[in-house]
Write a protein that holds these residues in place. Structure first.
Motif, PDB file in Angstrom:
ATOM      1  N   SER B 113      -0.610   4.323  -7.220  1.00 26.00           N
ATOM      2  CA  SER B 113       0.322   3.964  -8.287  1.00 26.00           C
ATOM      3  C   SER B 113      -0.343   3.042  -9.316  1.00 26.00           C
ATOM      4  CB  SER B 113       1.552   3.301  -7.667  1.00 26.00           C
ATOM      5  OG  SER B 113       2.431   2.893  -8.661  1.00 26.00           O
ATOM      6  N   ALA B 114      -1.108   2.064  -8.835  1.00 23.79           N
ATOM      7  CA  ALA B 114      -1.769   1.118  -9.748  1.00 23.79           C
ATOM      8  C   ALA B 114      -2.714   1.851 -10.698  1.00 23.79           C
ATOM      9  CB  ALA B 114      -2.529   0.068  -8.944  1.00 23.79           C
ATOM     10  N   LEU B 115      -3.458   2.815 -10.169  1.00 22.81           N
ATOM     11  CA  LEU B 115      -4.400   3.552 -11.012  1.00 22.81           C
ATOM     12  C   LEU B 115      -3.659   4.363 -12.086  1.00 22.81           C
ATOM     13  CD1 LEU B 115      -6.958   4.706  -8.283  1.00 22.81           C
ATOM     14  CD2 LEU B 115      -7.459   3.234 -10.244  1.00 22.81           C
ATOM     15  N   LEU B 116      -2.494   4.918 -11.719  1.00 26.13           N
ATOM     16  CA  LEU B 116      -1.726   5.671 -12.713  1.00 26.13           C
ATOM     17  C   LEU B 116      -1.299   4.770 -13.874  1.00 26.13           C
ATOM     18  CD1 LEU B 116       0.622   8.145 -10.831  1.00 26.13           C
ATOM     19  CD2 LEU B 116      -1.768   8.350 -11.466  1.00 26.13           C
ATOM     20  N   TYR B 117      -1.104   3.488 -13.559  1.00 24.08           N
ATOM     21  CA  TYR B 117      -0.721   2.550 -14.619  1.00 24.08           C
ATOM     22  C   TYR B 117      -1.950   1.939 -15.283  1.00 24.08           C
ATOM     23  CZ  TYR B 117       4.212   2.902 -13.470  1.00 24.08           C
ATOM     24  OH  TYR B 117       5.485   3.386 -13.303  1.00 24.08           O
ATOM     25  N   GLY B 118      -3.131   2.435 -14.901  1.00 18.62           N
ATOM     26  CA  GLY B 118      -4.361   1.993 -15.565  1.00 18.62           C
ATOM     27  C   GLY B 118      -4.874   0.645 -15.111  1.00 18.62           C
ATOM     28  N   LEU B 119      -4.429   0.189 -13.931  1.00 16.87           N
ATOM     29  CA  LEU B 119      -4.888  -1.123 -13.458  1.00 16.87           C
ATOM     30  C   LEU B 119      -6.257  -1.020 -12.793  1.00 16.87           C
ATOM     31  CD1 LEU B 119      -1.708  -2.656 -11.786  1.00 16.87           C
ATOM     32  CD2 LEU B 119      -2.394  -2.668 -14.178  1.00 16.87           C
ATOM     33  N   ASP B 120      -6.945  -2.127 -12.765  1.00 19.18           N
ATOM     34  CA  ASP B 120      -8.206  -2.216 -12.045  1.00 19.18           C
ATOM     35  C   ASP B 120      -7.905  -2.234 -10.546  1.00 19.18           C
ATOM     36  OD1 ASP B 120     -11.105  -2.943 -11.757  1.00 19.18           O
ATOM     37  OD2 ASP B 120     -10.156  -4.682 -10.803  1.00 19.18           O
ATOM     38  N   LYS B 121      -8.672  -1.436  -9.799  1.00 21.78           N
ATOM     39  CA  LYS B 121      -8.347  -1.245  -8.389  1.00 21.78           C
ATOM     40  C   LYS B 121      -8.443  -2.529  -7.572  1.00 21.78           C
ATOM     41  CE  LYS B 121      -9.786   2.061  -5.043  1.00 21.78           C
ATOM     42  NZ  LYS B 121     -11.118   2.545  -4.775  1.00 21.78           N
ATOM     43  N   ALA B 122      -9.536  -3.249  -7.763  1.00 20.73           N
ATOM     44  CA  ALA B 122      -9.736  -4.460  -6.962  1.00 20.73           C
ATOM     45  C   ALA B 122      -8.668  -5.508  -7.278  1.00 20.73           C
ATOM     46  CB  ALA B 122     -11.125  -5.025  -7.215  1.00 20.73           C
ATOM     47  N   ALA B 123      -8.382  -5.672  -8.564  1.00 17.12           N
ATOM     48  CA  ALA B 123      -7.361  -6.651  -8.960  1.00 17.12           C
ATOM     49  C   ALA B 123      -5.994  -6.239  -8.412  1.00 17.12           C
ATOM     50  CB  ALA B 123      -7.314  -6.753 -10.485  1.00 17.12           C
ATOM     51  N   ALA B 124      -5.712  -4.928  -8.461  1.00 23.52           N
ATOM     52  CA  ALA B 124      -4.428  -4.434  -7.974  1.00 23.52           C
ATOM     53  C   ALA B 124      -4.290  -4.681  -6.476  1.00 23.52           C
ATOM     54  CB  ALA B 124      -4.293  -2.939  -8.280  1.00 23.52           C
ATOM     55  N   GLU B 125      -5.397  -4.506  -5.764  1.00 22.46           N
ATOM     56  CA  GLU B 125      -5.339  -4.701  -4.313  1.00 22.46           C
ATOM     57  C   GLU B 125      -5.047  -6.167  -3.973  1.00 22.46           C
ATOM     58  OE1 GLU B 125      -8.428  -2.755  -2.215  1.00 22.46           O
ATOM     59  OE2 GLU B 125      -7.749  -3.506  -0.268  1.00 22.46           O
ATOM     60  N   ARG B 126      -5.700  -7.069  -4.703  1.00 17.87           N
ATOM     61  CA  ARG B 126      -5.436  -8.502  -4.473  1.00 17.87           C
ATOM     62  C   ARG B 126      -3.977  -8.820  -4.743  1.00 17.87           C
ATOM     63  NH1 ARG B 126     -10.340  -9.276  -6.935  1.00 17.87           N
ATOM     64  NH2 ARG B 126      -9.378  -9.666  -8.955  1.00 17.87           N
ATOM     65  N   ARG B 127      -3.486  -8.314  -5.866  1.00 15.99           N
ATOM     66  CA  ARG B 127      -2.111  -8.608  -6.244  1.00 15.99           C
ATOM     67  C   ARG B 127      -1.123  -8.009  -5.240  1.00 15.99           C
ATOM     68  NH1 ARG B 127       1.479 -10.372  -9.767  1.00 15.99           N
ATOM     69  NH2 ARG B 127       3.169  -8.958 -10.364  1.00 15.99           N
ATOM     70  N   ALA B 128      -1.418  -6.807  -4.780  1.00 10.97           N
ATOM     71  CA  ALA B 128      -0.542  -6.164  -3.804  1.00 10.97           C
ATOM     72  C   ALA B 128      -0.412  -7.022  -2.551  1.00 10.97           C
ATOM     73  CB  ALA B 128      -1.087  -4.778  -3.445  1.00 10.97           C
ATOM     74  N   LEU B 129      -1.537  -7.547  -2.084  1.00 11.98           N
ATOM     75  CA  LEU B 129      -1.498  -8.369  -0.877  1.00 11.98           C
ATOM     76  C   LEU B 129      -0.711  -9.653  -1.115  1.00 11.98           C
ATOM     77  CD1 LEU B 129      -5.092  -7.702   0.450  1.00 11.98           C
ATOM     78  CD2 LEU B 129      -2.955  -7.295   1.691  1.00 11.98           C
ATOM     79  N   GLU B 130      -0.880 -10.235  -2.312  1.00 12.26           N
ATOM     80  CA  GLU B 130      -0.101 -11.438  -2.657  1.00 12.26           C
ATOM     81  C   GLU B 130       1.394 -11.168  -2.600  1.00 12.26           C
ATOM     82  OE1 GLU B 130      -3.257 -12.993  -5.943  1.00 12.26           O
ATOM     83  OE2 GLU B 130      -1.148 -12.877  -6.573  1.00 12.26           O
ATOM     84  N   ILE B 131       1.807 -10.069  -3.248  1.00 13.98           N
ATOM     85  CA  ILE B 131       3.230  -9.763  -3.306  1.00 13.98           C
ATOM     86  C   ILE B 131       3.775  -9.478  -1.910  1.00 13.98           C
ATOM     87  CG2 ILE B 131       4.988  -8.225  -4.270  1.00 13.98           C
ATOM     88  CD1 ILE B 131       3.070  -7.660  -6.577  1.00 13.98           C
ATOM     89  N   LEU B 132       3.028  -8.696  -1.143  1.00 17.37           N
ATOM     90  CA  LEU B 132       3.487  -8.367   0.209  1.00 17.37           C
ATOM     91  C   LEU B 132       3.627  -9.621   1.057  1.00 17.37           C
ATOM     92  CD1 LEU B 132       1.505  -5.089   0.935  1.00 17.37           C
ATOM     93  CD2 LEU B 132       3.985  -5.353   0.807  1.00 17.37           C
ATOM     94  N   GLU B 133       2.706 -10.542   0.859  1.00 15.41           N
ATOM     95  CA  GLU B 133       2.784 -11.783   1.622  1.00 15.41           C
ATOM     96  C   GLU B 133       4.018 -12.576   1.209  1.00 15.41           C
ATOM     97  OE1 GLU B 133       0.010 -15.612   2.817  1.00 15.41           O
ATOM     98  OE2 GLU B 133      -0.610 -14.248   1.210  1.00 15.41           O
ATOM     99  N   ALA B 134       4.238 -12.635  -0.103  1.00 12.68           N
ATOM    100  CA  ALA B 134       5.412 -13.352  -0.598  1.00 12.68           C
ATOM    101  C   ALA B 134       6.701 -12.713  -0.075  1.00 12.68           C
ATOM    102  CB  ALA B 134       5.411 -13.358  -2.125  1.00 12.68           C
ATOM    103  N   LEU B 135       6.652 -11.414   0.180  1.00 14.63           N
ATOM    104  CA  LEU B 135       7.828 -10.715   0.696  1.00 14.63           C
ATOM    105  C   LEU B 135       7.937 -10.848   2.220  1.00 14.63           C
ATOM    106  CD1 LEU B 135       7.728  -7.463  -1.423  1.00 14.63           C
ATOM    107  CD2 LEU B 135       9.726  -8.923  -1.174  1.00 14.63           C
ATOM    108  N   GLY B 136       6.933 -11.476   2.822  1.00 12.07           N
ATOM    109  CA  GLY B 136       6.984 -11.685   4.262  1.00 12.07           C
ATOM    110  C   GLY B 136       6.510 -10.502   5.077  1.00 12.07           C
ATOM    111  N   MET B 137       5.548  -9.756   4.533  1.00 15.66           N
ATOM    112  CA  MET B 137       4.993  -8.656   5.328  1.00 15.66           C
ATOM    113  C   MET B 137       3.574  -8.998   5.757  1.00 15.66           C
ATOM    114  SD  MET B 137       4.736  -4.628   4.442  1.00 15.66           S
ATOM    115  CE  MET B 137       3.203  -3.787   4.827  1.00 15.66           C
ATOM    116  N   GLU B 138       3.281  -8.767   7.039  1.00 14.14           N
ATOM    117  CA  GLU B 138       1.961  -9.099   7.548  1.00 14.14           C
ATOM    118  C   GLU B 138       0.909  -8.168   6.949  1.00 14.14           C
ATOM    119  OE1 GLU B 138       4.104  -7.847  11.094  1.00 14.14           O
ATOM    120  OE2 GLU B 138       5.027  -8.325   9.177  1.00 14.14           O
TER     121      GLU B 138
END
Ligand SMILES: Nc1ncnc2c1ncn2[C@@H]1O[C@H](COP(=O)(O)OP(=O)(O)O)[C@@H](O)[C@H]1O
Ligand SMILES: [Mg+2]
Lengths: 271, 272
Positions: B113-138
């Motif tokens: 999904s991130a690539l479809l929106y033109g995001l950088d893969k590495a940055a998107a992965e970092r952000r995804a982990l941040e959000i998931l953590e904030a949502l309380g997912m291991e």
């Protein structure tokens, strides 16, 4: 530009990982394709007819490539509807051109790998000398005919938007008709007269005709060296024209159906 | 220009279906009938309505998946129909059903999904982990196939997908329906934080009264495709002369909010 590359990469990334996760199925399908191809070619070996063997081999190789190109593209939207991801793909800021180019790119690469494995697998069972074939010429013909099949795949891809099941059914029927009328394992002249006009509109007919010349199947029973590409000028012209018509037509049909689907609510997984 | 995040004017949408043995009868469902409302930038607006009242249809129109029959929609000033591409860049959506490639991992689904929106893969992965953590997912679930995750976790991945692109507009279609109480609280807390920190404009549909009251500054009641009342929770209660939002809905809509029996309201308009 970077945006376009990333988006295209997105589809390749997805399809690569899907292939990886379904790898056992890929192995099973490929195994079946190799064995099926070998049994077809062994008919020629059993008949002790080198010309027949080569004809069957060309058919197996070509159909192994083109049908997979068609099928993978045609099924790409079906997969998305099953999974329910279609709405998310369609609401992403990606032009349909990039979307379908990404899908076509992966499908073609996948089909090429499959076709190579089929040919190599077949050579385990059949001892035949292919060194006199015009290989560069074959690559050109296969590349040009793939484009025409990409166009056909794009037209079929949108069918599941009407109905997931009916769409997949129509795709299979269409592929079956192509297999029948293109003369994959025989000359189209053996088809009933009423079917022969259909063979004229199938790109596979021309691809087969060209490949037979390039592999070195002459008009008579004698074996000749692979013909030069210039001997296939007619086939190449027709195939190029078909590609030039089918690909834009496929994109156009896709866009039309997409617009219709957004008006009637057909993008939803159910309904 | 105006500071409106979402502007909906006289929006209507109908679906028709062929019926009967010969498929000659046509039944028409009016999913949305003359709906108008506005959501200010940074505001969280809640749409409350029973099943089949048109909430998802509205969300789909706003996310460019359905073309409106009539009416005008503006998202941050961009028109639907007309400027769908601009809208798509600015909208994140979460639907009730977790629509993912179930064999792919959360990581693979999110990066796709991130690539479809033109995001950088590495940055998107970092952000995804941040959000998931904030949502309380291991984090260790990140690479498991999605089909092995609980519904609550899948929904957290769905929310992450919508937020990955940092959209100024967020459309949430019953994001907590069917979640366990803990996941539900995680999601609600996260949404409150998001609105506070990023000023995201949020449209949230629900049939959960308490959730809507907690998260939304203003609430619209929707029933049978019509927006029948609008205001703050207190205003709605006062208008209806009711103690609770539940009672207010019954008083104003003449039906209960979680009434499954009201699911289909199909009017046979034309027979051919
Ligand atoms: N894609 C569609 N095709 C046909 N009918 C639909 C479609 N989407 C919604 N509907 C109908 O429109 C009405 C509103 O549905 P929906 O927007 O999903 O309501 P809600 O989200 O509030 O439950 C229902 O009667 C539903 O059956
Ligand atoms: Mg809904």
């Amino acid at each position: 530009m970077e945006q376009v590359l990333r988006q295209t990469w997105g589809f390749l990334f997805r399809d690569y990982h899907l292939t990886r996760r379904y790898f056992s199925w890929v192995v099973v399908f490929t195994f079946y394709a190799v064995v099926n191809s070998a049994t077809v070619v062994l008919i020629g070996v059993a008949a002790g007819d080198r010309r027949l063997t080569l004809t069957l081999m060309v058919g197996v190789m070509l159909w192994g490539l083109l049908s997979v190109v068609f099928q993978e593209i045609a099924n790409s939207i079906t997969y998305e509807r099953w999974e329910g991801t279609l709405e998310y793909t369609f609401m992403a800021p990606v032009s349909r051109l990039i979307h379908l180019a990404g899908v076509s790119l992966f499908s073609t690469a996948y089909a090429v790998v499959r076709a190579v494995i089929i040919v190599l697998g077949m050579l385990l069972f059949v001892d035949i000398d292919l060194s006199r074939a015009n290989w560069p010429g074959l690559v050109v013909v296969l590349a040009v005919s793939s484009v025409a099949f990409i166009g056909l795949g794009l037209m079929a891809a949108v069918l599941p938007v009407f109905s997931p099941e009916r769409g997949a059914e129509a795709t299979n029927i269409f592929q079956g008709v192509l297999l029948l009328v293109s003369g994959v394992y025989y000359d189209v002249s053996v088809l009933p007269r009423w079917l022969q006009p259909l063979s004229v509109v199938s790109p596979a007919t021309y691809a087969l005709s060209a490949c037979r010349k390039l592999v070195g199947i002459g008009a008579g029973s004698e074996m000749v060296a692979g013909a030069p590409l210039s001997a296939c000028a007619y086939e190449l012209t027709v195939l190029t024209l078909m590609g030039l018509v089918f690909v834009p037509l496929g994109l156009y049909v896709f866009a039309l159906v997409e617009r219709w689907a957004k008006q009637t609510g057909k993008l939803k997984r159910t309904g | 220009m105006s500071n409106l995040g979402i502007e909906v004017r006289s929006l209507s949408k109908s679906f028709s279906k062929r019926k009967g043995l010969m498929r000659t009868r046509r039944s028409v469902t009016r999913a949305l009938a003359d709906v108008s409302f506005e959501v200010a930038v940074g505001e969280t607006y809640g749409l409350l309505g029973p099943n089949g009242s048109g909430k998802s249809t509205l969300i789909r129109v706003l996310s460019t998946l359905l073309t409106p029959d009539e009416g005008d929609v503006r998202m941050l000033g961009y028109h639907i129909p007309g400027e769908e591409d601009e809208v798509r860049r600015r909208v994140g959506r979460v639907s009730v059903d977790a629509a993912f490639y179930k064999k792919l991992s959360a990581r693979e689904n999110l990066l796709y999904s991130a690539l479809l929106y033109g995001l950088d893969k590495a940055a998107a992965e970092r952000r995804a982990l941040e959000i998931l953590e904030a949502l309380g997912m291991e984090g260790e679930k990140f690479t498991d196939p999605l089909e092995e995750l609980s519904r609550g976790m899948q929904q957290k991945v769905a929310i992450t997908r919508a937020l990955l692109v940092n959209p100024p507009l967020l459309l949430l279609d019953e994001p907590t329906t069917g979640l366990d109480p803990k996941s539900r609280r995680d999601v609600q807390t996260f949404l409150e934080k998001l609105r506070g920190e990023h000023g995201t404009t949020i449209l949230l549909t629900s049939h959960d009264m308490a959730e809507t009251e907690r998260l939304c500054a203003r609430i619209g009641f929707i029933a049978g495709g019509r927006l029948i009342a609008e205001g703050t929770a207190d205003e709605l209660k006062a208008t209806a002369g009711a103690e609770t939002l539940d009672d207010a809905f019954i008083a104003l809509a003449g039906q209960k909010l979680d009434d499954e029996g009201e699911k289909r309201r199909e009017a046979v308009l034309a027979e051919a």
